[in-house]
Design an enzyme around this catalytic site. Sequence first.
Site, mmCIF file in Angstrom:
data_model
loop_
_atom_site.group_PDB
_atom_site.id
_atom_site.type_symbol
_atom_site.label_atom_id
_atom_site.label_comp_id
_atom_site.label_asym_id
_atom_site.label_seq_id
_atom_site.Cartn_x
_atom_site.Cartn_y
_atom_site.Cartn_z
ATOM 1 C CB CYS A 122 -0.925 -0.014 1.215
ATOM 2 S SG CYS A 122 -2.125 1.329 1.234
ATOM 3 C CB CYS A 218 -7.106 -0.661 6.626
ATOM 4 S SG CYS A 218 -6.781 -0.759 4.846
#
Length: 384
Positions: A122, A218
């Site tokens: 990410c 997440c």
Amino acid sequence: MPRTSALSGASSLFDLDGPMSARRIVVAMSGGVDSSVVAGLAAATGAEVIGVTLQLYDYGAATGRKGACCAGDDIRDARAVADRLGIAHYVFDHESSFREEVVERFADDYLSGRTPIPCVRCNMGPKFTDLLAMARELGADCLATGHYVRRVMGPAGPELHRAVDPARDQSYFLYGTTEEQLAFLRFPLGGLPKTETRLIAEELGLAVAAKPDSQDICFVPDGDYARVVRSVRPEGDAPGEIVHAATGEVLGTHRGIIHYTVGQRRGLEIGGQPEPLYVIGLDAPSRRVLVGPRPMLAVASATIVETNRIGPLPDAPLTAKVRSLARPVPVVLEGSFGEGASARIRFSQPEYGVAPGQAAVLYAGDRVVGGGWIDSTERWEIEG
């Protein structure tokens, strides 16, 4: 109440030339206390500040859940902080690219017998590459984030260093930062302890001052990685054999290799063995989980691929971290390093639990030299 030293000297944290009133700072805002404080510090400099939040995944089912980065409540928190500080705030939908670059890659790595680190992917993609492009389009002089790392000017340009607070250091996850990106990035929290960050949030009157820290991953709301993998790649639950790596004996049947990682001991469901057994390796093509005694986990070297180097190689001893929470250990680097090349690191002592798919990050003291993905390992042959 007197201002904290960080707020009073906020301009120095951003290392920008000229009057701050003529500068524009874009802040990556996740809705957590760290990035919110960065926005507050940026605003305290007198610069124009723009907050940007990326919507990275379908957070509908997770709305109201604590401990996830950039879920629905987090976006609302980021907007509330921006309103409190009087700065602009934009939300960009990057759900599609996040799913392709991070979530699907996460599932594919597990299916191939690797242990992935989606947070590094990410940072290499949506969080840095995409955000930097947005910041430049917005005419920013820099992009500031809430990561606990330091940007230090060295003889050859900016360097990435560990945070002052070792308990908060996030340098392991940022080894993929390029030199070009580092020139544009700012990390104002790298020299602060977390306690001071929360004090600044309280001083600024931010509602997130006591908000719990976010999880690293997440898109795994409940920690059930296998469920996420199954939702993307349903074939991940295909059963197979559990095999003793030394004898070849079939000891049992597993529930799918996505449930296992190198070094794992619990959950094997192969009781009655004369000694504790650990996952030694995962043979994805044959769907076999290989197990053995702990000495078989000892690794002498690891091949790392897709390497990234930040600045020149130092003429100094190197250490490496092969897991985010591991202690750096002495290594010798062999082969080309950086610009995507493959290299090998050799450990001075046996290293345990080195899993393909994890990152190996190299340090020279506090400086991050770079790193790469662990592709394969060579076993440490223990005599006797």
